[in-house]
Design an enzyme around this catalytic site. Sequence first.
Site, short mmCIF file in Angstrom:
data_model
loop_
_atom_site.label_atom_id
_atom_site.label_comp_id
_atom_site.label_asym_id
_atom_site.label_seq_id
_atom_site.Cartn_x
_atom_site.Cartn_y
_atom_site.Cartn_z
N LYS A 74 80.27 77.69 -0.54
CA LYS A 74 79.29 77.81 -1.49
C LYS A 74 79.97 78.22 -2.92
CE LYS A 74 74.90 80.05 -2.57
NZ LYS A 74 75.23 80.49 -3.80
N ARG A 78 69.74 71.07 -12.54
CA ARG A 78 68.44 71.18 -11.71
C ARG A 78 67.35 71.86 -12.41
NH1 ARG A 78 66.18 75.71 -9.22
NH2 ARG A 78 65.47 75.37 -7.26
N LYS A 138 74.51 73.44 6.82
CA LYS A 138 73.37 72.18 6.86
C LYS A 138 73.38 71.56 8.32
CE LYS A 138 74.65 71.19 2.15
NZ LYS A 138 75.03 70.25 1.19
N GLU A 186 80.02 74.44 4.61
CA GLU A 186 80.95 74.13 3.43
C GLU A 186 80.86 75.46 2.52
OE1 GLU A 186 78.99 70.38 1.34
OE2 GLU A 186 77.82 70.75 2.89
#
Length: 668
Positions: A115, A136, A286, A113
């Site tokens: 970033k 976060r 991932k 994907e």
Amino acid sequence: MMSDVQARIEELRDILNRLNYEYYVLDQPSVSDAEYDRYMQELLQLEGEHPEYMTEDSPTVRIGGRALDVFEKVTHKSPMLSLGNAFNEGDLRDFDRKVRQAAGEESVSYVCELKIDGLAVSLHYEKGRFLQGATRGDGVTGEDITQNLKTIKAIPLRLKEEVTLEARGEAYMPKKSLEKLNEEREKKGEMLFANPRNAAAGSLRQLDPKIAAQRNLSFFVYGLADLQERTIASHSKALDFLDELGFKTNTHRRICQSIEDVLAFVQEWQEKRPSLDYEIDGIVIKVDDYELQEQLGTTAKSPRWAIAYKFPAEEVVTRLVDIELNVGRTGAVTPTAILEPVRVAGTVVRRASLHNEDLIREKDIRIGDYVILKKAGDIIPEVVASLPERRTGEEQEFRMPEHCPECGDELVRIEGEVALRCVNPVCPAQIREGLIHFVSRDAMNIEGLGERVITQLFEAELIRTVADMYRLTKEQLLALDRFGEKSASNLISSIGASKENSLEKLLFGLGIRHVGAKAAKTLAQHFETMDALRTAGEEELTAINEIGGKMAESIVAYFANEHVQELLAQLQEYGVNMTYKGLKLSDIAGADSYFAGKTVVLTGKLEQMGRSEAKKRIEELGGKVAGSVSKSTHLVIAGEAAGSKLDAARKHEIEIWDEARLLQELSK
């Protein structure tokens, strides 16, 4: 029975939700802006006339609600871990090798994907309705920014199914939005945002949601952290499901069946990167299969099943017009390059640190030189080299001064260090920088006390020590420029609230040499009170895991200082908390267990329980699970196909258990 007005309100909400989805998620608008505005104005009017029908997920909340006094803290159900980095092909192949070795497979499927250069956020939905959104933060605790996130039209307020879940993603600012915002800030004489990440973070941390609404942010969901009453087997399937629910996922993703496919994807987007209307700084890779992700587990900071490949920094040429000197809170004098403004990695750069005189000599950098500039990690501007072939003869060599540019005291070079330092304890620059550090996010986190306000208070001679902040009055603030009744009241409230912080926040804020945020937490958890810590000797300190001799020496010297003792007495008098409020070592479940206070390393495949479950159980019993073997490791638990960590344990003669021995201990 639903009234005609209520029915029309629901109809308008459905229409606007559909139009938002078409425009901000699918990028396929079906109506003109004028028609959209007519629907919105009608809904606003009806809700204004009939407030009894107002709901928290109405499209009208995207305009921005009431301003907040402060952001509430949110503890994440599962940590929002950061990713490990890869910088070249070798790093990616090494990651792939470790994954395949742990999986016992010749090849593994990955999802690649883009970033996004933005701010990581978690979104909680209850029965399909957006309930809460949080930053976060430190990975464990974030801030509730729900009202600001509601202003982002790419985030659905209602999902297409009534499911309860937590999704995680990236809030970002499109290139055009950042350019427009910086143009407006430059006209007002305000500091420009350095990059899209700072812009997104700055927008979402506005206490007034109306400001966030004006910033035109967008959002990509990149993962499913929790889903109730449904099982999904892989990351790619999770992204497909999020698409179906109405989320905006990044369609530039690909399932790769080998590391060669991954490398091809990386190369493709390194070349296509400039064509995007938002900034990316790399590719995230991932492991697709959730079961394998569970098997691989995580380190304390990052998952072993994912990695972020960072693109090489873009390099540009500009002219170095001057070198300024800055004095930091530790007295280090740092030369800073003043540059002809140049655009690099998405933003305009005017300044870059040159670190120290030795580096300037090594790179032969002179005032007036043309230099090569890049952003390290696409964030921090760095002068790579000078271009001597472009010199005219008018360039000047730079020499560090012998005296502090702020206070005039003689500069010294401490043995073993590169930097020149001002050791005058009352140097104004050091005091000012120390104050800025004290109020920073990882320290006392005082909202409204940024660098500009600290400088303003310092120049007005209202503060000289951190204790002075706690005797500020609203009347003193109102006498200063840019302070009104509300901003002055909010700042006094924020300062008062900081008195309740746990001990580790205060320790880090005091700026003790060599004591970072992590060491401050370790010290606070071990000693529990400031009095116990300041009377500790070097031997007692070095007995603590992670506290070395140099740090222990610095701590003892700090608390022996008469000025420090006076400062602590003042802080205590003003009611600043000096005790640890977190989970104490004595309170940890299973403190009498074998694992209490021990550092454990897990390696290889565990058959009976996943590595993450083993880690959780050990930590519940007071142990710490580390990602690598060191002299401080007490125990290594080796499963099937254990590798280099097992070899390291044997080399250091560390106790080694198999899974059967672990299960036996856990069953006690």
